[in-house]
Scaffold this active site. Sequence first.
Site, short mmCIF file in Angstrom:
data_model
loop_
_atom_site.label_atom_id
_atom_site.label_comp_id
_atom_site.label_asym_id
_atom_site.label_seq_id
_atom_site.Cartn_x
_atom_site.Cartn_y
_atom_site.Cartn_z
N SER A 1 -27.69 47.73 26.42
CA SER A 1 -27.31 46.45 25.77
C SER A 1 -28.85 45.54 26.64
CB SER A 1 -26.91 44.64 26.99
OG SER A 1 -27.13 45.92 28.68
N GLU B 1 -37.22 49.94 20.61
CA GLU B 1 -36.63 48.78 19.55
C GLU B 1 -36.14 48.73 18.75
OE1 GLU B 1 -36.24 45.78 21.21
OE2 GLU B 1 -37.34 45.61 23.00
#
Length: 205
Positions: free
Chosen positions: A21, A93
């Site tokens: 997360s 990412e």
Amino acid sequence: MMENLIGETHRPGRIEVVCGSMFSGKTEELIRRMKRAKFARQRVEIFKPSIDKRYSDEDVVSHDKNIIPCTPVDSSATILLLSSDMEVVGIDEAQFLDEGLVDVCNQLANKGVRVIVAGLDMDFKGVPFGPMPALCAIADEVTKVHAICVRCGALAYASHRLVKNDKQVMLGEKTEYEPLCRECYQKAVGKEKCEEDAGTAENNA
Ligand code: ZN
């Protein structure tokens, strides 16, 4: 860390995924592995989707401001073009990149490149994010890192969005998201649903 278990000297080509997360330290772990490879004089390069413009375009910057050089890319195909001479390729990412990234990582690993991919495993709704689930499946090794739930201190499970917006791609800082454990996440989402329903009922009245 687990990556030492795979024989680095025998077969360098492999895929490592670091997922979790927000605020779980994914980028920090990617940077730690990349810096170690760079220190061993391996040819390294980090790529990140150009959509991530929160910080500098030229550097991967983690939330604690560890900086290493980085190249922004528009698509996974560009990574393949730019990493022909690399021994270690880092991708940060990765959830924002296209599904073609799965094939790109496989091609690189098959050529002997060590590929380290960091990304969000789930979006703010708890749904697997972009190419991440497929990358986890094809990886030689997956490391799941965890943030701490800001409400109860347990290990966090998902990034809960604090502002009302349904778009999946929304880059954020601490003011827009909070890491929550499964229980606190369920409570938070349940409460929002109640408030939404109440709001709809009011509008209809
Ligand atoms: Zn909690």
